[in-house]
Design an enzyme around this catalytic site. Structure first.
Site, PDB file in Angstrom:
ATOM      1  CB  SER A  20      -0.919   0.006   1.222  1.00 48.55           C
ATOM      2  OG  SER A  20      -1.598   1.248   1.286  1.00 48.55           O
ATOM      3  CE  LYS A  71     -11.567  -0.793  -2.538  1.00 48.76           C
ATOM      4  NZ  LYS A  71     -11.469  -0.070  -3.810  1.00 48.76           N
ATOM      5  N   GLY A 250      -3.401   5.648 -12.374  1.00 49.72           N
ATOM      6  CA  GLY A 250      -4.171   5.444 -11.152  1.00 49.72           C
ATOM      7  C   GLY A 250      -3.636   6.128  -9.916  1.00 49.72           C
TER       8      GLY A 250
HETATM    9  P1  NAP Z   1     -12.400  -6.328 -10.017  1.00 48.63           P
HETATM   10  O1  NAP Z   1     -13.679  -5.930  -9.383  1.00 48.63           O
HETATM   11  O2  NAP Z   1     -11.812  -7.648  -9.688  1.00 48.63           O
HETATM   12  O3  NAP Z   1     -12.610  -6.240 -11.620  1.00 48.63           O
HETATM   13  C1  NAP Z   1     -11.589  -6.657 -12.494  1.00 48.63           C
HETATM   14  C2  NAP Z   1     -12.001  -6.345 -13.929  1.00 48.63           C
HETATM   15  O4  NAP Z   1     -10.895  -6.666 -14.788  1.00 48.63           O
HETATM   16  C3  NAP Z   1     -13.196  -7.138 -14.423  1.00 48.63           C
HETATM   17  O5  NAP Z   1     -13.967  -6.329 -15.263  1.00 48.63           O
HETATM   18  C4  NAP Z   1     -12.524  -8.276 -15.204  1.00 48.63           C
HETATM   19  O6  NAP Z   1     -13.315  -8.822 -16.241  1.00 48.63           O
HETATM   20  C5  NAP Z   1     -11.353  -7.546 -15.823  1.00 48.63           C
HETATM   21  N1  NAP Z   1     -10.274  -8.455 -16.218  1.00 48.63           N
HETATM   22  C6  NAP Z   1      -9.434  -9.130 -15.401  1.00 48.63           C
HETATM   23  N2  NAP Z   1      -8.562  -9.874 -16.141  1.00 48.63           N
HETATM   24  C7  NAP Z   1      -8.879  -9.666 -17.446  1.00 48.63           C
HETATM   25  C8  NAP Z   1      -8.353 -10.133 -18.683  1.00 48.63           C
HETATM   26  N3  NAP Z   1      -7.312 -10.972 -18.721  1.00 48.63           N
HETATM   27  N4  NAP Z   1      -8.904  -9.696 -19.829  1.00 48.63           N
HETATM   28  C9  NAP Z   1      -9.947  -8.825 -19.797  1.00 48.63           C
HETATM   29  N5  NAP Z   1     -10.499  -8.341 -18.665  1.00 48.63           N
HETATM   30  C10 NAP Z   1      -9.968  -8.755 -17.493  1.00 48.63           C
HETATM   31  O7  NAP Z   1     -11.237  -5.269  -9.711  1.00 48.63           O
HETATM   32  P2  NAP Z   1     -11.360  -3.686  -9.398  1.00 48.63           P
HETATM   33  O8  NAP Z   1     -11.460  -3.489  -7.933  1.00 48.63           O
HETATM   34  O9  NAP Z   1     -12.376  -3.107 -10.286  1.00 48.63           O
HETATM   35  O10 NAP Z   1      -9.888  -3.192  -9.842  1.00 48.63           O
HETATM   36  C11 NAP Z   1      -9.474  -3.236 -11.196  1.00 48.63           C
HETATM   37  C12 NAP Z   1      -8.187  -2.440 -11.394  1.00 48.63           C
HETATM   38  O11 NAP Z   1      -8.361  -1.094 -10.972  1.00 48.63           O
HETATM   39  C13 NAP Z   1      -6.993  -2.976 -10.606  1.00 48.63           C
HETATM   40  O12 NAP Z   1      -5.859  -2.852 -11.416  1.00 48.63           O
HETATM   41  C14 NAP Z   1      -6.880  -2.033  -9.420  1.00 48.63           C
HETATM   42  O13 NAP Z   1      -5.555  -1.922  -8.936  1.00 48.63           O
HETATM   43  C15 NAP Z   1      -7.322  -0.730 -10.064  1.00 48.63           C
HETATM   44  N6  NAP Z   1      -7.886   0.215  -9.080  1.00 48.63           N
HETATM   45  C16 NAP Z   1      -7.221   1.398  -8.906  1.00 48.63           C
HETATM   46  C17 NAP Z   1      -7.721   2.322  -7.999  1.00 48.63           C
HETATM   47  C18 NAP Z   1      -6.990   3.628  -7.817  1.00 48.63           C
HETATM   48  O14 NAP Z   1      -7.204   4.334  -6.840  1.00 48.63           O
HETATM   49  N7  NAP Z   1      -6.143   3.991  -8.734  1.00 48.63           N
HETATM   50  C19 NAP Z   1      -8.875   2.051  -7.247  1.00 48.63           C
HETATM   51  C20 NAP Z   1      -9.528   0.825  -7.462  1.00 48.63           C
HETATM   52  C21 NAP Z   1      -9.009  -0.080  -8.376  1.00 48.63           C
HETATM   53  P3  NAP Z   1     -14.302 -10.077 -15.954  1.00 48.63           P
HETATM   54  O15 NAP Z   1     -15.546  -9.486 -15.376  1.00 48.63           O
HETATM   55  O16 NAP Z   1     -14.503 -10.683 -17.282  1.00 48.63           O
HETATM   56  O17 NAP Z   1     -13.596 -10.988 -14.999  1.00 48.63           O
END
Ligand code: NAP
Length: 289
Positions: A20, A71, A250
């Site tokens: 983190s 979360k 991000g």
């Molecule tokens: P999540 O709920 O697990 O969602 C993951 C998403 O990625 C889903 O839509 C999934 O598709 C897709 N995905 C995963 N592997 C894939 C692949 N090989 N090909 C195509 N799509 C794929 O995760 P989240 O919490 O939304 O987080 C997602 C990203 O955002 C992470 O990298 C996280 O670090 C980042 N994030 C950043 C912040 C920030 O403050 N900058 C905040 C939150 C999250 P499916 O539905 O098909 O599985």
């Protein structure tokens, strides 16, 4: 920073959590404003979440952030929910006041504030293509709708989740200007011609050899590219940078959502410049255009 008997506690619950970046910029902000508070990373296993949340009252925490994988699970463990946490079904910030725990979701607001203030992009009446339909996509889309986005193209590997996201926006925010794009069709030129803002909310790009998400030829002049990934410079952002398109990674969202948590805990305006500076010193910048 001097830790004394009076020092109040904040931190982040996650599992794993040792990567983190939040302690870096939250402690810099406390120090800058001379607040007698400290922020620590707390590794909480899913089976220990309930007892950890109860302990917030025992140890008189000011509050905590909550990250992956807690979360959603934490929603049923707090005493009350803020409107946005209720709508999104996730909590990433808890405030402890008067012996009660209130859950908030600051991801969406953090995204939109960073987009407007750091990226100087106004979403009003614009079109956005959002890749992904997970937790962060819900927060991003909700925030874009509240900020007056005109149209949303939703594209996810698992189509049903994009459809569910469109249904969620209709039911909860009365927003119907959505179009689900098949993941296999995302490279088609026709998809891109009306897009002003591209947001990658998938985890594709976190690793070096991840598949190509967006072809360079689809990144047209004037497109704003926002990739929520912050652990590395993704292929998508590398191409946006090469083509001199406005873009953010991000880290911008991370700092802004952290700033909102800071304001909820302290009642003070978050010193965002100090927080960004602390992170930049640690990580080497916010990756702005
Ligand atoms: P999540 O709920 O697990 O969602 C993951 C998403 O990625 C889903 O839509 C999934 O598709 C897709 N995905 C995963 N592997 C894939 C692949 N090989 N090909 C195509 N799509 C794929 O995760 P989240 O919490 O939304 O987080 C997602 C990203 O955002 C992470 O990298 C996280 O670090 C980042 N994030 C950043 C912040 C920030 O403050 N900058 C905040 C939150 C999250 P499916 O539905 O098909 O599985």
């Amino acid at each position: 920073m001097e830790i004394k008997a009076t020092t109040r506690l904040t931190g982040v619950f996650g599992y794993p959590v040792r990567h983190s970046l939040s302690p870096i910029f939250q402690n810099a902000a406390f120090q800058y404003l001379g607040l007698d508070m400290v922020y620590v990373a707390l590794e909480v296993k899913p089976e220990d979440l309930e007892v950890a949340v109860k302990a917030l009252k025992v140890f008189d925490f000011v509050g905590v952030n909550v990250t992956i994988p807690h979360k959603k699970a934490v929603v049923s463990l707090v005493d009350e929910l803020d409107g946005e946490a209720q709508e999104s079904g996730v909590v990433n910030t808890i405030c402890c006041r008067g012996g009660r725990l209130k859950g908030y979701s600051t991801d969406g607001q953090g995204f939109i504030r960073s987009l407007k203030e750091e990226g100087r992009f106004s979403p009003e009446n614009k079109s956005a293509l959002v890749l992904g339909a997970g937790g962060s996509a819900h927060a991003v889309c909700g925030a874009l709708v509240r900020s007056g986005i005109g149209h949303l193209f939703l594209c996810n590997r698992t189509r049903e989740k994009a459809v569910a996201l469109a249904d969620h926006l209709k039911k909860n925010l009365s927003f119907t200007s959505t179009e689900v794009i098949e993941f296999s069709q995302r490279h088609r030129k026709a998809v891109w011609k009306d897009v002003d803002l591209l947001v990658n909310t998938t985890s594709v790009g976190m690793k070096e050899n991840d598949p190509l998400l967006v072809r360079e030829e689809n990144l047209h002049p004037g497109l704003f590219v926002y990739d929520l990934i912050y652990n590395r410079l993704t292929e998508l952002l590398r191409n946006a940078r090469k083509l001199k398109l406005p873009h953010l990674n991000g880290l911008a969202m991370l700092v802004y959502q952290g700033g909102i948590s800071f304001e909820l805990w302290t009642g003070r305006k978050a010193p965002l410049a100090i927080m960004k500076k602390a992170l930049a010193k640690y990580r080497g910048g916010l990756g702005k255009a």
